[in-house]
Design a protein around this motif. Sequence first.
Motif, PDB file in Angstrom:
ATOM      1  N   LYS A   1       0.870  -1.181   0.000  1.00 14.96           N
ATOM      2  CA  LYS A   1       0.000   0.000   0.000  1.00 14.96           C
ATOM      3  C   LYS A   1       0.897   1.217   0.000  1.00 14.96           C
ATOM      4  N   TYR A   2       0.808   1.994  -1.071  1.00 17.37           N
ATOM      5  CA  TYR A   2       1.579   3.231  -1.181  1.00 17.37           C
ATOM      6  C   TYR A   2       0.630   4.383  -0.894  1.00 17.37           C
ATOM      7  N   GLU A   3       0.820   5.032   0.229  1.00 18.00           N
ATOM      8  CA  GLU A   3      -0.069   6.121   0.619  1.00 18.00           C
ATOM      9  C   GLU A   3       0.499   7.453   0.157  1.00 18.00           C
TER      10      GLU A   3
ATOM     11  N   SER B   1       4.451   3.951  -6.566  1.00 17.72           N
ATOM     12  CA  SER B   1       3.008   4.003  -6.829  1.00 17.72           C
ATOM     13  C   SER B   1       2.617   2.911  -7.830  1.00 17.72           C
ATOM     14  N   HIS B   2       3.579   2.469  -8.658  1.00 15.28           N
ATOM     15  CA  HIS B   2       3.339   1.373  -9.605  1.00 15.28           C
ATOM     16  C   HIS B   2       3.004   0.070  -8.870  1.00 15.28           C
ATOM     17  N   TYR B   3       3.539  -0.095  -7.662  1.00 11.09           N
ATOM     18  CA  TYR B   3       3.347  -1.324  -6.897  1.00 11.09           C
ATOM     19  C   TYR B   3       2.112  -1.290  -5.998  1.00 11.09           C
TER      20      TYR B   3
ATOM     21  N   SER C   1       7.462  -8.900  -3.200  1.00  8.44           N
ATOM     22  CA  SER C   1       8.469  -9.492  -2.322  1.00  8.44           C
ATOM     23  C   SER C   1       9.463  -8.400  -1.985  1.00  8.44           C
ATOM     24  N   ILE C   2       9.893  -8.381  -0.728  1.00  9.47           N
ATOM     25  CA  ILE C   2      10.857  -7.373  -0.287  1.00  9.47           C
ATOM     26  C   ILE C   2      11.948  -8.027   0.551  1.00  9.47           C
ATOM     27  N   ILE C   3      13.076  -7.335   0.661  1.00  9.30           N
ATOM     28  CA  ILE C   3      14.157  -7.736   1.558  1.00  9.30           C
ATOM     29  C   ILE C   3      14.542  -6.509   2.377  1.00  9.30           C
TER      30      ILE C   3
ATOM     31  N   TYR D   1      15.253  -4.215  -1.638  1.00  7.10           N
ATOM     32  CA  TYR D   1      14.753  -4.964  -2.799  1.00  7.10           C
ATOM     33  C   TYR D   1      13.237  -4.984  -2.758  1.00  7.10           C
ATOM     34  N   ILE D   2      12.621  -4.645  -3.874  1.00  8.16           N
ATOM     35  CA  ILE D   2      11.171  -4.765  -4.040  1.00  8.16           C
ATOM     36  C   ILE D   2      10.919  -5.306  -5.440  1.00  8.16           C
ATOM     37  N   GLU D   3      10.077  -6.342  -5.518  1.00 12.29           N
ATOM     38  CA  GLU D   3       9.730  -6.921  -6.812  1.00 12.29           C
ATOM     39  C   GLU D   3       8.260  -7.293  -6.793  1.00 12.29           C
ATOM     40  N   SER D   4       7.551  -6.949  -7.839  1.00 10.55           N
ATOM     41  CA  SER D   4       6.139  -7.296  -7.946  1.00 10.55           C
ATOM     42  C   SER D   4       6.001  -8.767  -8.309  1.00 10.55           C
TER      43      SER D   4
END
Length: 146
Positions: free
Chosen positions: A53-55, A93-95, A101-103, A123-126
């Motif tokens: 959730k990107y606020e 905002s794309h995510y 998945s994150i690290i 790291y963030i990956e959709s």
Amino acid sequence: MIKSLFTFIYFLVIVNCFSQEVEKTSKSYSMIPLIANPEKYDGKWIGITGFLKYEKEGDILIFFSRDDLTYTNYKNCFVLYLDKNKLAGIDLSHYDGHCVSIIGYFSNIKHYYYGGAVEGVTYIESRDDINIEIKAMEIEERKKKN
């Protein structure tokens, strides 16, 4: 002067290599044990999957399930703090609403709203994008068989 400069550069290289090794050795966890026993994972490098959730205010949250995201169940989410050096220029905002998945490293903060925090996220990956690619490959394979 030159010796101290080389010592400083050597120190930076060692610290950088160590931080990369820590990230590589991070374990993947379900959010359930992190929510249930946060003190056990405090300060550990973790990999988790959840719904982002990107606020607009700048808060970035990761929820355990799509229902938790939909109904904003803050006890089943973590607030994310990004490593600005490694994730500079990424439009989060794309995510928004995606399974990601994150690290990062887990922080057992006692916050009124959230179940904890993941700090230093590198790291963030959709996962949704990956699932779409897998589905497309499966469809192509089925077409070839017919």
